[in-house]
Structures are given as C-alpha cells and as structure tokens.
Design an enzyme around this catalytic site. Structure first.
Site: not given
Length: 328
Positions: A16-18, A202, A70, A100, A200, A225
């Site tokens: 999940p990424m805002a 890198d 989420q 986060c 999670n 990312r």
C-alpha cells in the site's frame, strides 16, 4: 501463501502506498503478475468517509479478487467500525496500517507511531479482528527507532489476536526510507510466529526477492517503490522464483501499451483535469531510467489536455520502438 481462504499466488504483493496504489495501479499490477495488491490507506474517521476522495478509494468495481483495503487510525472502536464499513463496500481483506512513517500520519498517533504502545496495538488488532469475518492483516515496521526494535513483540501480539498475515518493512519509523533495509528483524519475527509473513523493503529485482525470501524465511515479498514506473516487476519476480530464469525486459512497444492503458484508466477514474495531473508522476517514473527522461517529462508535464498527453506519450515510445533519436 494463504490469507484466510485466499491463495496468494504468486507470493509477490503490491505494498500500500498513499497516492500511488489507487484502483488503476492495483489493477495494472495484478494484471502484470501481483498475487495481491493492497489499497492506499483509507481513514478510519467516519467524518471523512463521504468525501469525493474517500468514495473514489472505496470503488472496487472490476477489481479481481482478493480485494484488500488498508485502514489507518488510532482508536480501536473507530478502526473496528471502519473495517465493517469497508467490508460492506466490498473489501475481502482488511489491512491495518502500523507501518507508515509520514509525519502527518504519526503526528495523529497513527501508522508506525502506534508501535510505541504495545497495549494499544493489542486493543486495535483485537477490536478489528472481532469486528469482521474477513481476514485481517497488519503492516508494521521493525520498531519505533533502532534502540526500540520491538517487531517481534508486536508480531506475537498480532498472532495472538487473530491477525491472518503480517507484512514487515525492514526499517524503523525513525529511519523513514533512508539507508538500507535490514532483514534480521524480519527473520527473527519469522522464527517467533506461525502466521504468513511478507517481507518488505528495498526489494527491487528478482534476485533480491529470492535473496530476501531465503534470508528471512518469509512466505512472500511485498514490493513498493520498485513498482513505480515498473509494474511488470511482479511478473519478473514471479517468473524468477518459479524457474530461476530472467524474463526479457519489456520492449518500448510493450511499455507504450501498458502506459497507454494506465493513462486511459486514470482519465476514466479521475476525469481529465485530475487524471492528467496524477498521470504526470507515473509518466516520470516510467521514463526515469532513460537518458531522455528530462526532455520527455518537460514535454508531457507542459499540457493539461488528456489527448495531448496521450499523443505525446505514444509518440515518445513509438520513436523509442523504432530506434529514432529523441529531441532534447
């Protein structure tokens, strides 16, 4: 890896990424090989549930199963109610955000700030698990700071409360996204719990994914990312884990087709004005590893018209596919 009744195959998950993992991006990553894609965080505050942004985030029409949503907040009962609300809107897995590190999240005692209070963590996970019949997962960091890596204790609390799977980012809250992720704490968590574990941090290549799985004993990898501008990484990792072989990089024509479809989905969801604006960051990510990316970004960021943005993007990748020089 199983989460409740859902088989997560391949064991490669979109984090999940805002502002990133909206429905168009989740659908794209699932189509390109992600076994699970978790939504960007949604607020537990009921006062904000009916804003245009929240309602858009609650739209799961056309998404393939399982749908993982989420939720973020600090109050156990508010989070429990948010879980019920999202299940009512189609969520099949509820994920609790305790990972986060953003200041605006931690300053209201949500996200990874919660890791400071193990009692509150226990109350939150127990309340959410009790509130819904769907599986509940939890995303955490290894601790609040390097002197307080309490990830193992949090993991045990989560398992005891009935959390169905755990995702761990290999940094503390204080680390933000700086330095390198560490996997020793994730390995220690693997030794301490029996529920499925996602590693999670890198993981940016098929080889790195295999190394992290071997080093931590995790059941799956979670990619954040590294998927920005490279959503085909899920298929690359899945293929490598299955065969030990590398897939060929997608051709410029294949990237063009992926990106055009992504742009169309963004315009359809957000409308032209917002869709064009949101697309700019994705266009920049797609082009970031190319020598001509600065010129490309200057061109596509200079228009507010969807048709023009689409044409410029198509022309750029068509010229790459044909091996033509690109103007600076």
């Amino acid at each position: 890896m199983r989460i409740g009744s859902f088989q997560i195959d391949p064991p490669v998950v979109l984090a999940p990424m805002a502002g990133v993992t909206d429905k168009p991006f989740r659908q794209l990553c699932k189509r390109l090989g992600a076994g699970l894609a978790v939504s960007e965080m949604t607020t537990a505050d009921p006062r904000l549930w009916h804003t245009a942004k929240s309602q858009r985030r609650a739209d799961h029409a056309g998404e393939p199963d399982p749908i993982s949503v989420q939720i973020a907040g600090y109050d156990p009962q508010m989070l429990a109610e948010a879980a019920r609300y999202n299940v009512g809107l189609g969520a099949q897995i509820i994920d609790i955000n305790m990972g986060c590190p953003a200041k605006k999240v931690c300053n209201v005692y949500s996200g990874s700030a919660l890791l400071q209070d193990e009692g509150l963590v226990a109350r939150i996970v127990a309340a959410v698990v009790k509130a819904v019949e769907v599986p509940v997962t939890l995303k955490i960091r290894t601790g609040w700071n390097r002197d307080n890596r309490n990830g193992v204790a949090i993991a045990r609390i989560a398992e005891d409360a009935g959390i169905a799977a755990l995702a761990v980012h290999g940094r503390t809250r204080a680390d933000l996204y700086q330095g390198e992720a560490e996997y020793e704490t994730i390995a220690a968590i693997r030794d301490a719990i029996r529920i499925p574990l996602m590693a999670n941090g890198d993981i940016d290549s098929p080889q790195k994914a295999a190394q992290v799985l071997a080093r931590t004993g995790a059941d799956a990898v979670m990619i954040g990312r590294a998927a920005q501008g490279r959503p085909w990484i899920f298929g690359e990792i899945a293929h490598f884990l299955r065969t030990g072989e590398h897939l060929a990089a997608p051709s410029p024509a294949a990237v063009r087709d992926i990106l055009i479809g992504h742009l169309e989905a963004l315009y359809a969801l957000y409308g032209e004005q917002a869709g064009v604006r949101i697309a700019r960051k994705h266009l920049g990510w797609y082009a970031k590893d190319r020598a001509e990316n600065a010129a490309f970004r200057t061109v596509v960021n200079g228009t507010d018209c969807a048709a023009t943005q689409m044409r410029l993007t198509r022309d750029y990748f068509d010229r790459l596919a044909e091996g033509q020089p690109l103007a600076a």
